[in-house]
Design an enzyme around this catalytic site. Structure first.
Site, mmCIF file in Angstrom:
data_model
loop_
_atom_site.group_PDB
_atom_site.id
_atom_site.type_symbol
_atom_site.label_atom_id
_atom_site.label_comp_id
_atom_site.label_asym_id
_atom_site.label_seq_id
_atom_site.Cartn_x
_atom_site.Cartn_y
_atom_site.Cartn_z
ATOM 1 C CG ASN A 88 -1.816 -1.214 1.281
ATOM 2 O OD1 ASN A 88 -2.253 -1.702 0.244
ATOM 3 N ND2 ASN A 88 -2.089 -1.711 2.475
ATOM 4 N N GLY A 94 -4.149 3.132 1.068
ATOM 5 C CA GLY A 94 -4.441 2.268 2.205
ATOM 6 C C GLY A 94 -3.287 2.088 3.172
ATOM 7 C CD GLN A 95 2.745 3.547 3.327
ATOM 8 O OE1 GLN A 95 2.687 4.132 2.240
ATOM 9 N NE2 GLN A 95 3.883 3.290 3.950
ATOM 10 C CG HIS A 101 4.518 -2.448 5.285
ATOM 11 N ND1 HIS A 101 4.462 -1.119 5.651
ATOM 12 C CD2 HIS A 101 3.230 -2.854 5.162
ATOM 13 C CE1 HIS A 101 3.199 -0.744 5.748
ATOM 14 N NE2 HIS A 101 2.419 -1.782 5.447
HETATM 15 P P1 5GP Z 1 -0.526 -0.790 5.949
HETATM 16 O O1 5GP Z 1 -1.997 -0.499 6.087
HETATM 17 O O2 5GP Z 1 0.322 0.379 6.396
HETATM 18 O O3 5GP Z 1 -0.148 -1.306 4.589
HETATM 19 O O4 5GP Z 1 -0.250 -2.012 6.906
HETATM 20 C C1 5GP Z 1 0.244 -1.881 8.193
HETATM 21 C C2 5GP Z 1 0.084 -3.218 8.864
HETATM 22 O O5 5GP Z 1 0.854 -3.214 10.049
HETATM 23 C C3 5GP Z 1 -1.356 -3.542 9.259
HETATM 24 O O6 5GP Z 1 -1.765 -4.750 8.600
HETATM 25 C C4 5GP Z 1 -1.286 -3.691 10.778
HETATM 26 O O7 5GP Z 1 -2.097 -4.742 11.236
HETATM 27 C C5 5GP Z 1 0.174 -3.945 11.030
HETATM 28 N N1 5GP Z 1 0.683 -3.462 12.307
HETATM 29 C C6 5GP Z 1 0.441 -2.256 12.885
HETATM 30 N N2 5GP Z 1 1.132 -2.131 14.026
HETATM 31 C C7 5GP Z 1 1.842 -3.272 14.168
HETATM 32 C C8 5GP Z 1 2.752 -3.737 15.166
HETATM 33 O O8 5GP Z 1 3.073 -3.055 16.139
HETATM 34 N N3 5GP Z 1 3.284 -4.987 14.989
HETATM 35 C C9 5GP Z 1 2.970 -5.759 13.895
HETATM 36 N N4 5GP Z 1 3.557 -6.960 13.817
HETATM 37 N N5 5GP Z 1 2.106 -5.350 12.949
HETATM 38 C C10 5GP Z 1 1.549 -4.128 13.088
#
Ligand code: 5GP
Ligand code: ZN
Length: 114
Positions: A88, A94-95, A101
């Site tokens: 994302n 959606g980030q 990542h």
């Molecule tokens: P994004 O929406 O930015 O692409 O995804 C971020 C992801 O990080 C989400 O799926 C969320 O569940 C995960 N996430 C958020 N905080 C933490 C954390 O402290 N530890 C881990 N392992 N995952 C996290």
């Protein structure tokens, strides 16, 4: 230590926050998503703080490729016949966590993107 000490993923890289580690080398860390959206849900990150895909430049091409290869390795280690890899980019994409990542998702039928 990363320059971005308020970044949760930098804090995971630094060992300040725990994670369920799936893979690690000098450049890349992978760990399970804390709020999994599938039976297997890993996050593959560069150890260096790059906020979004847009911050990678040509010199980071090998690093970007390695993120994909690590996602593939995690899929293989979990015997995933099919899986999804997504990144994302920015809020509109959606980030939520602004340390770039890949998501590797598998273990259930993936549906359309939305
Ligand atoms: P994004 O929406 O930015 O692409 O995804 C971020 C992801 O990080 C989400 O799926 C969320 O569940 C995960 N996430 C958020 N905080 C933490 C954390 O402290 N530890 C881990 N392992 N995952 C996290
Ligand atoms: Zn970071």
């Amino acid at each position: 230590m990363s320059e971005a000490t308020d970044c949760i993923f930098c804090r995971i890289v630094a060992g300040e926050l725990d994670c369920d580690r799936l893979y690690e080398d000098d450049d890349v860390l992978a760990f399970r998503d804390l709020y999994p959206k599938a039976p297997v849900h890993g996050l593959v990150i560069p150890k260096r703080h790059l906020a979004t895909l847009n911050e990678f430049d040509a010199a980071d091409a090998a690093l970007l490729g390695k993120l994909l290869l690590v996602a593939r390795q995690i899929a293989a280690e979990h015997d995933l016949e099919g899986y999804r890899v997504t990144m994302n980019v920015n809020s509109l994409g959606g980030q939520v966590v602004f340390h770039a990542h890949l998501h590797i998702l598998g273990g259930r039928q993936m549906k359309g993107l939305g």
